[in-house]
Scaffold this active site. Structure first.
Site, PDB file in Angstrom:
ATOM      1  N   HIS A  47      89.853   6.314 -59.946  1.00 41.50           N
ATOM      2  CA  HIS A  47      89.094   5.171 -59.454  1.00 41.50           C
ATOM      3  C   HIS A  47      90.032   4.031 -59.053  1.00 41.50           C
ATOM      4  CE1 HIS A  47      86.269   1.627 -60.210  1.00 41.50           C
ATOM      5  NE2 HIS A  47      85.745   2.288 -59.195  1.00 41.50           N
TER       6      HIS A  47
ATOM      7  N   GLU B 231      90.866   7.468 -54.771  1.00 43.56           N
ATOM      8  CA  GLU B 231      89.657   6.804 -54.272  1.00 43.56           C
ATOM      9  C   GLU B 231      90.015   5.450 -53.649  1.00 43.56           C
ATOM     10  OE1 GLU B 231      85.699   4.454 -55.115  1.00 43.56           O
ATOM     11  OE2 GLU B 231      87.605   4.197 -56.159  1.00 43.56           O
TER      12      GLU B 231
ATOM     13  N   ASP C 264      89.025   2.190 -51.406  1.00 43.88           N
ATOM     14  CA  ASP C 264      87.960   1.400 -50.789  1.00 43.88           C
ATOM     15  C   ASP C 264      88.487   0.832 -49.478  1.00 43.88           C
ATOM     16  OD1 ASP C 264      86.224   1.699 -53.007  1.00 43.88           O
ATOM     17  OD2 ASP C 264      87.238   0.070 -54.046  1.00 43.88           O
TER      18      ASP C 264
ATOM     19  N   HIS D 131      89.349  -3.409 -52.748  1.00 44.41           N
ATOM     20  CA  HIS D 131      88.007  -3.284 -53.319  1.00 44.41           C
ATOM     21  C   HIS D 131      87.001  -4.134 -52.569  1.00 44.41           C
ATOM     22  CE1 HIS D 131      84.751  -2.945 -56.102  1.00 44.41           C
ATOM     23  NE2 HIS D 131      84.817  -4.189 -56.481  1.00 44.41           N
TER      24      HIS D 131
ATOM     25  N   GLU E  79      85.586   4.974 -49.788  1.00 45.09           N
ATOM     26  CA  GLU E  79      84.306   4.265 -49.777  1.00 45.09           C
ATOM     27  C   GLU E  79      84.300   3.248 -48.641  1.00 45.09           C
ATOM     28  OE1 GLU E  79      81.449   1.194 -52.301  1.00 45.09           O
ATOM     29  OE2 GLU E  79      83.112   2.197 -53.339  1.00 45.09           O
TER      30      GLU E  79
END
Length: 334
Positions: free
Chosen positions: A10, A37, A39, A52, A146
């Site tokens: 994460h 992961e 963002d 993020h 993401e």
């Protein structure tokens, strides 16, 4: 759904290093994570920055850059007024002068020693890292990007999806694409065969579909509708592991079984070792101490419970603990 669950780093191993930095990603791979992961938010000149949020003051040292101070402003991001500096107002060259900061130093004071040392990354750099480390380590390393605030950026003429797919066109590793919104995932389904993940929070609704509450998306009917465009759901961990009024674990919600019946894999977020994030019975230390929230409890046990329920993937801030819990679970499941 019978394969071993995947471990998703994460934002990297952010329990040990500032998030979305090379140091966090490399440590995550050293610890055995399967996926990185990132963002994604855009720069003014069309690059995909790995942060993020598009507001940069909480995760970078931008507030200390006098040459950029005049561009501090207030914007409405998904209906919320946010004050600060925003990625879409700066070129990549300008952002290259920034360095990362720990975003929650009150819970991770050790990470703050890295403040001001680590540069920001772009999405192509993360893809290059994954491919290079896949070759070096002899195992397949995936990416799990993401899209942040997709409706907001599309309204600015800075849609995230086309450059995302362009960047992934040459990537040879496994991929999941995730979003809290629905419309951009449906657009992506029409333009790619890559696996898509509908993110689902414990409350609220997708920003672009406020009439579709997250709770409604987890009904049997809602899950069947999601399966028309998504391959998996990425859910708040309390949607699979319930808690009672005393914040203690209260057993399974049965969501994993129902999602599997609809043809959806289930990934859950975010598994973190600090007491602040754990159910009450897994916390460690003296609650009277000032740093009690930052002390680490038994994350291994929480992950073991989730894997025993059939969870297909875990987003973890401490990937080493998730990898260890998976190993233990596989040994008992064999």
């Amino acid at each position: 759904m019978s394969q071993a669950p995947i471990v998703i780093a994460h934002r990297g191993a952010r329990g040990y290093r500032p998030e979305h930095t090379l140091a966090a990603y490399m440590l995550a791979l050293d610890q055995g994570a399967d996926f990185l992961e990132p963002d994604l938010v855009p720069t003014r000149d069309g690059h995909l920055l790995v942060r993020h949020e598009n507001e940069l003051s909480t995760s970078t040292d931008i507030a200390g850059h006098a040459e950029l101070s005049a561009r501090k402003t207030t914007k409405q991001i998904d209906g919320v007024a946010v004050h600060g500096w925003f990625s879409e107002d700066f070129t990549l060259a300008e952002l290259a002068t920034l360095r990362a900061r720990e975003r929650i130093p009150e819970l991770r004071p050790d990470n703050a020693r890295w403040d001001g040392q680590l540069p920001l990354l772009t999405f192509p750099e993360v893809l290059e890292l994954a491919e290079r480390e896949s070759r070096a380590r002899g195992r397949s390393i995936g990416v799990y990007p993401e899209t942040k605030h997709p409706s907001y950026f599309r309204a600015l003429g800075m849609a995230l999806e086309p450059p995302l797919l362009a960047a992934l066109a040459g990537f040879r590793g496994p991929v999941f694409i995730q979003s809290f919104e629905q419309g951009n995932l449906q657009w992506l389904r029409a333009h790619t065969h890559l696996p898509l993940v509908q993110l689902i929070d414990a409350s609220g609704a997708p920003f672009d579909r406020p009439e579709h509450s997250y709770a409604a998306l987890t009904t049997d009917e809602g899950l069947r509708e999601l399966a028309e465009y998504a391959n998996a759901i990425g859910v708040h961990k309390r949607l699979i592991l319930a808690r009672d009024a005393d914040d203690r674990s209260a057993g399974s919600t049965q969501l994993i079984e129902r999602a599997h019946a609809a043809g959806l894999a289930v990934h859950a977020w975010t598994f973190r070792a600090e007491n602040h994030f754990l159910p009450a019975e897994l916390r460690a230390g003296d609650p009277a101490l000032a740093d009690y929230a930052a002390q680490r409890g038994d994350l291994h046990a929480e992950l073991a419970r989730a894997f025993a329920l059939g969870l297909d993937g875990a987003f973890a801030d401490q990937p080493d603990i998730a990898v260890g819990a998976r190993r233990s679970w596989l040994q008992t499941a064999m």
